[in-house]
Design a protein around this motif. Structure first.
Motif, PDB file in Angstrom:
ATOM      1  N   ASP A  14      58.771  27.996  41.198  1.00 52.75           N
ATOM      2  CA  ASP A  14      59.151  26.750  41.859  1.00 52.75           C
ATOM      3  C   ASP A  14      60.318  26.138  41.086  1.00 52.75           C
ATOM      4  O   ASP A  14      60.184  25.804  39.895  1.00 52.75           O
ATOM      5  CB  ASP A  14      57.975  25.756  41.882  1.00 52.75           C
ATOM      6  CG  ASP A  14      57.090  25.973  43.098  1.00 52.75           C
ATOM      7  OD1 ASP A  14      57.199  27.029  43.748  1.00 52.75           O
ATOM      8  OD2 ASP A  14      56.281  25.077  43.403  1.00 52.75           O
ATOM      9  N   SER A  38      54.659  29.639  39.751  1.00 53.08           N
ATOM     10  CA  SER A  38      53.850  28.995  40.775  1.00 53.08           C
ATOM     11  C   SER A  38      53.352  30.029  41.783  1.00 53.08           C
ATOM     12  O   SER A  38      53.137  31.191  41.444  1.00 53.08           O
ATOM     13  CB  SER A  38      54.701  27.903  41.442  1.00 53.08           C
ATOM     14  OG  SER A  38      54.021  27.299  42.498  1.00 53.08           O
ATOM     15  N   ASN A  90      61.218  29.416  45.074  1.00 51.45           N
ATOM     16  CA  ASN A  90      61.027  28.386  46.101  1.00 51.45           C
ATOM     17  C   ASN A  90      61.630  27.086  45.579  1.00 51.45           C
ATOM     18  O   ASN A  90      61.307  26.640  44.478  1.00 51.45           O
ATOM     19  CB  ASN A  90      59.537  28.208  46.414  1.00 51.45           C
ATOM     20  CG  ASN A  90      58.956  29.451  47.060  1.00 51.45           C
ATOM     21  OD1 ASN A  90      59.704  30.288  47.563  1.00 51.45           O
ATOM     22  ND2 ASN A  90      57.654  29.584  47.042  1.00 51.45           N
ATOM     23  N   SER A 139      51.647  32.864  51.278  1.00 48.59           N
ATOM     24  CA  SER A 139      52.118  33.868  52.230  1.00 48.59           C
ATOM     25  C   SER A 139      51.848  35.267  51.681  1.00 48.59           C
ATOM     26  O   SER A 139      51.556  35.436  50.500  1.00 48.59           O
ATOM     27  CB  SER A 139      53.599  33.658  52.535  1.00 48.59           C
ATOM     28  OG  SER A 139      54.308  33.465  51.345  1.00 48.59           O
ATOM     29  N   GLY A 256      52.694  21.073  46.057  1.00 45.86           N
ATOM     30  CA  GLY A 256      51.480  21.321  45.284  1.00 45.86           C
ATOM     31  C   GLY A 256      50.328  20.407  45.664  1.00 45.86           C
ATOM     32  O   GLY A 256      49.203  20.600  45.190  1.00 45.86           O
ATOM     33  N   ASP A 259      47.578  22.377  47.372  1.00 42.42           N
ATOM     34  CA  ASP A 259      46.846  23.231  46.420  1.00 42.42           C
ATOM     35  C   ASP A 259      45.851  22.400  45.599  1.00 42.42           C
ATOM     36  O   ASP A 259      44.707  22.812  45.384  1.00 42.42           O
ATOM     37  CB  ASP A 259      47.843  23.920  45.474  1.00 42.42           C
ATOM     38  CG  ASP A 259      48.837  24.770  46.228  1.00 42.42           C
ATOM     39  OD1 ASP A 259      48.499  25.233  47.327  1.00 42.42           O
ATOM     40  OD2 ASP A 259      49.958  24.959  45.724  1.00 42.42           O
TER      41      ASP A 259
HETATM   42  O1  LIG Z   1      53.403  31.318  49.678  1.00 46.44           O
HETATM   43  P1  LIG Z   1      54.130  30.183  50.335  1.00 46.44           P
HETATM   44  O2  LIG Z   1      53.552  29.792  51.644  1.00 46.44           O
HETATM   45  O3  LIG Z   1      55.611  30.446  50.423  1.00 46.44           O
HETATM   46  O4  LIG Z   1      53.934  28.918  49.435  1.00 46.44           O
HETATM   47  C1  LIG Z   1      54.255  28.914  48.069  1.00 46.44           C
HETATM   48  C2  LIG Z   1      54.612  27.532  47.643  1.00 46.44           C
HETATM   49  O5  LIG Z   1      53.545  26.656  47.951  1.00 46.44           O
HETATM   50  C3  LIG Z   1      53.316  25.795  46.865  1.00 46.44           C
HETATM   51  O6  LIG Z   1      52.187  26.304  46.224  1.00 46.44           O
HETATM   52  C4  LIG Z   1      53.111  24.371  47.273  1.00 46.44           C
HETATM   53  O7  LIG Z   1      52.164  24.349  48.313  1.00 46.44           O
HETATM   54  P2  LIG Z   1      51.504  22.998  48.788  1.00 46.44           P
HETATM   55  O8  LIG Z   1      52.577  21.944  48.752  1.00 46.44           O
HETATM   56  O9  LIG Z   1      50.984  23.325  50.155  1.00 46.44           O
HETATM   57  O10 LIG Z   1      50.397  22.689  47.833  1.00 46.44           O
HETATM   58  C5  LIG Z   1      54.520  25.933  45.965  1.00 46.44           C
HETATM   59  O11 LIG Z   1      54.257  25.629  44.676  1.00 46.44           O
HETATM   60  C6  LIG Z   1      54.906  27.374  46.194  1.00 46.44           C
HETATM   61  O12 LIG Z   1      56.249  27.523  45.922  1.00 46.44           O
END
Ligand SMILES: O=P(O)(O)OC[C@H]1O[C@](O)(COP(=O)(O)O)[C@@H](O)[C@@H]1O
Ligand SMILES: Nc1ncnc2c1ncn2[C@@H]1O[C@H](COP(=O)(O)OP(=O)(O)O)[C@@H](O)[C@H]1O
Length: 332
Positions: A14, A38, A90, A139, A256, A259
């Motif tokens: 992240d 992350s 991300n 994902s 986050g 999560d």
């Molecule tokens: O796997 P995905 O859907 O791309 O999401 C990953 C991202 O989701 C997060 O975990 C944040 O998710 P949330 O905001 O839904 O808690 C980020 O830290 C990470 O970069």
């Protein structure tokens, strides 16, 4: 206490930039920049550990970033599957008004060997900590050369054989794939947009969110916790719907929050037997805990939370107002 294992097949870095103003198509210089290891399951495990649970995170990371992972605060929780190259990045850009603009990178395809190693490490981890829950987070990558997402069947079967309960927090194609075979999912935690995509219609009110959650429950999922950003959340079962919301002390970074809310829900469930004994409602206890951890997370500058949500208390309602509209950014 038995353990909770998270699985993140698409680990991430992240990257968070803070800027004064963000204008589409214009230059902005960041006032600050951070990089954190992350991926949803890493964040969930960090919050669970901050809440005192025995948690670990199986995560696929690019070899280039493993040193960063081994130096970070979450290092003791990580069970890393190392793949060649860099981890996807991300990006969150947070402006002076606290609004977050986020772009998540696609995850590179995973080789059959790396996916086999991931499955086997996950099942070993379930055994090592006598896990009560497995959380499938984020994902999913494609299995290299197949054009299809990695297949979760062996992980799900392994969890079921061990009597391990299954929580799922994902979106897009991965959510669609899981919902094609939803029996055995104990907990699903979509946000409003993901829930709307899952049922194929827009959702504008609490009542519509509850109906959509019940539709998913009708397909075989036990509990749906629909997270609604600043509106709080709805924890829905076949018989019940509970609303919970906590005031965030301030909004520093919304990445986050989902999560942390998922971790909070599981931490709340671990208190359920005591809640039951004292006459409290276990679903309400878990929903309140989820809202408190979510609000706690948005007040953190980083994606990861540090410590439990001290001094944050949720309001809980066991008869949500069905006509209440979602605020526009949460409506989907
Ligand atoms: O796997 P995905 O859907 O791309 O999401 C990953 C991202 O989701 C997060 O975990 C944040 O998710 P949330 O905001 O839904 O808690 C980020 O830290 C990470 O970069
Ligand atoms: N601005 C906010 N104020 C208070 N609580 C919040 C705020 N944003 C999120 N939360 C809490 O965190 C939970 C998860 O956040 P949400 O943004 O819905 O998830 P996701 O990150 O998965 O989209 C929400 O259900 C809510 O309880």
């Amino acid at each position: 206490m038995s353990g909770i294992v998270t699985l993140t097949a698409a680990g991430a870095i992240d990257a968070t930039y803070r800027v004064g103003t963000l204008r589409r198509g214009a230059f902005a210089r960041a006032d600050s920049y951070t990089r954190e290891v992350s991926g949803k399951g890493v964040n969930v495990a960090a919050a669970l550990a901050a809440g005192g649970a025995d948690a670990s995170a199986v995560v696929v990371l690019g070899a280039d970033d493993v040193r960063l992972a081994r130096c970070g605060l979450t290092a003791p929780l990580l069970r890393i599957v190392e793949v060649p190259g860099a981890t996807r990045v991300n990006t969150s850009i947070i402006d002076a008004e606290g609004a977050t603009t986020k772009v998540n990178a696609p995850t590179p395809p995973l080789s059959a060997e790396a996916w086999e190693a991931t499955v086997s490490l996950t099942l070993d981890e379930l055994d090592r900590c006598a896990a009560s829950w497995l959380v499938l987070s984020g994902s999913l990558p494609e299995l290299a050369g197949t054009g299809a997402l990695v297949d979760l069947a062996a992980v799900r079967a392994g969890a079921a054989e061990r009597g391990v309960r299954l929580a799922v927090d994902t979106s897009g194609a991965a959510l669609a794939a899981l919902l094609a075979d939803p029996v055995g999912i104990d907990l699903l935690t979509p946000n409003a947009e993901e829930l709307a995509a899952a049922v194929g219609r827009p959702l504008a009110t609490f009542g519509e969110v509850i109906d959509a959650a019940r539709e998913i429950i009708g397909r075989g999922v036990e509990t749906v916790v629909a997270s609604l950003g600043g509106d709080g959340l709805l924890a829905v079962t076949a018989e019940r719907a509970v609303f919970a919301r906590a005031e965030a002390p301030y909004v520093a970074n919304t990445a986050g929050a989902g999560d942390a809310a998922l971790a909070g829900f599981l931490l709340g469930l671990t208190r359920a037997p005591a809640a039951n004994a004292s006459g409290a409602d276990p679903l309400a206890v878990a929903a309140a805990s989820a809202a408190e951890w979510g609000a706690h997370a948005v007040a953190h500058a980083s994606t990861l939370v540090a410590g439990p949500p001290l001094g944050i208390r949720a309001l809980v309602g066991t008869s949500p107002e069905l006509d209440r509209p979602l605020t526009p950014e949460d409506a989907a």
